[in-house]
Design a protein around this motif. Structure first.
Motif, short mmCIF file in Angstrom:
data_model
loop_
_atom_site.label_atom_id
_atom_site.label_comp_id
_atom_site.label_asym_id
_atom_site.label_seq_id
_atom_site.Cartn_x
_atom_site.Cartn_y
_atom_site.Cartn_z
N LEU A 20 37.86 114.59 27.30
CA LEU A 20 37.88 112.89 26.65
C LEU A 20 36.32 112.45 26.59
CD1 LEU A 20 39.70 111.07 25.28
CD2 LEU A 20 40.11 110.08 27.52
N SER A 23 33.16 107.60 25.87
CA SER A 23 33.30 106.25 25.32
C SER A 23 35.01 105.96 24.96
CB SER A 23 32.66 106.35 23.99
OG SER A 23 32.95 107.40 23.17
N LEU A 24 35.72 107.07 25.07
CA LEU A 24 37.18 106.68 25.04
C LEU A 24 37.92 106.92 26.04
CD1 LEU A 24 37.57 108.93 21.64
CD2 LEU A 24 37.43 106.41 21.86
N LEU A 26 39.13 104.90 28.27
CA LEU A 26 39.99 104.23 28.61
C LEU A 26 41.20 104.03 27.50
CD1 LEU A 26 38.09 101.03 30.33
CD2 LEU A 26 39.58 103.16 31.32
N SER A 27 41.23 104.95 26.55
CA SER A 27 42.05 104.91 25.54
C SER A 27 43.10 105.97 25.58
CB SER A 27 41.09 105.31 24.01
OG SER A 27 42.16 105.74 23.03
N ALA A 28 44.20 105.28 25.77
CA ALA A 28 45.52 106.08 25.98
C ALA A 28 45.88 106.82 24.70
CB ALA A 28 46.60 105.08 26.51
N GLN A 29 45.50 106.30 23.72
CA GLN A 29 45.77 106.97 22.42
C GLN A 29 44.99 108.16 22.03
OE1 GLN A 29 48.58 106.07 20.91
NE2 GLN A 29 48.37 107.62 19.47
N ALA A 30 43.70 108.06 22.48
CA ALA A 30 42.62 109.19 22.48
C ALA A 30 43.21 110.33 23.46
CB ALA A 30 41.40 108.66 22.71
N ASP A 31 43.65 110.13 24.68
CA ASP A 31 44.05 110.85 25.59
C ASP A 31 45.14 111.63 25.03
OD1 ASP A 31 43.94 112.36 28.14
OD2 ASP A 31 45.59 111.03 28.74
#
Length: 164
Positions: A20, A23-24, A26-31
């Motif tokens: 990941l 920059s992402l 903390l993004s649950a959607q990106a994870d």
């Protein structure tokens, strides 16, 4: 004396996945959208080849909704059942609540994430949650049985991807 009935639970950690980007982080959607790497696809296929001849035809394949877990499960079954409670961030108690084990005689393959899978293995085998590590692509095959009115959980197999 009759042979004890064994109920199987297979904990399968998703195979190697894309990192990941920071920059992402903390993004649950990106994870959830991270896919398997080429190495991960090979790990998943090898693990599925190992599992396939050992599983009963009616084995229930349950997976986290994360793309990397679904892709891992699809190496074994084209249509695994996606269970939202198996998503990253779950814990051992949540995983147990999402499956009916050892309440069912059906073999369950649970494809998910750390640390929840390791915590579940620790809870079932030792009676306490602990941070046990299951390697990416690794399989822990547990069985629940009753012997002399006592419930037991036993390890049938632990297979790391580099061994298959």
């Amino acid at each position: 004396m009759s042979e004890p009935v064994s109920m199987n639970l297979i904990l399968w950690r998703h195979a190697d996945a894309e990192n990941l980007p920071a920059s992402l982080a903390l993004s649950a959607q990106a994870d959830l959208a991270r896919e398997l790497t080429d190495r991960g696809r090979k790990q998943a296929e090898k693990a599925a080849q190992w599992l396939r001849p050992r599983l009963p035809d009616d084995a229930l394949i349950l997976t986290s909704p994360a793309v990397r877990a679904v892709q891992t499960a699809q190496a074994l079954s084209p249509t695994p059942r996606i269970v939202r409670d198996l998503a990253p961030g779950a814990n051992a108690v949540t995983l147990l609540g999402a499956i009916d084990w050892p309440g069912t005689a059906q073999t369950i393959v649970l494809v998910g994430h750390q640390p929840a899978l390791g915590q579940l293995a620790a809870l079932l085998l030792s009676g306490q949650e602990a941070y046990w590590t299951i390697k990416k692509g690794g399989i822990w095959w547990l069985a629940s049985r009753r012997r002399e009115d006592e419930s037991q959980v036993v390890v049938r197999a632990v297979v790391n991807p580099d061994l298959i």
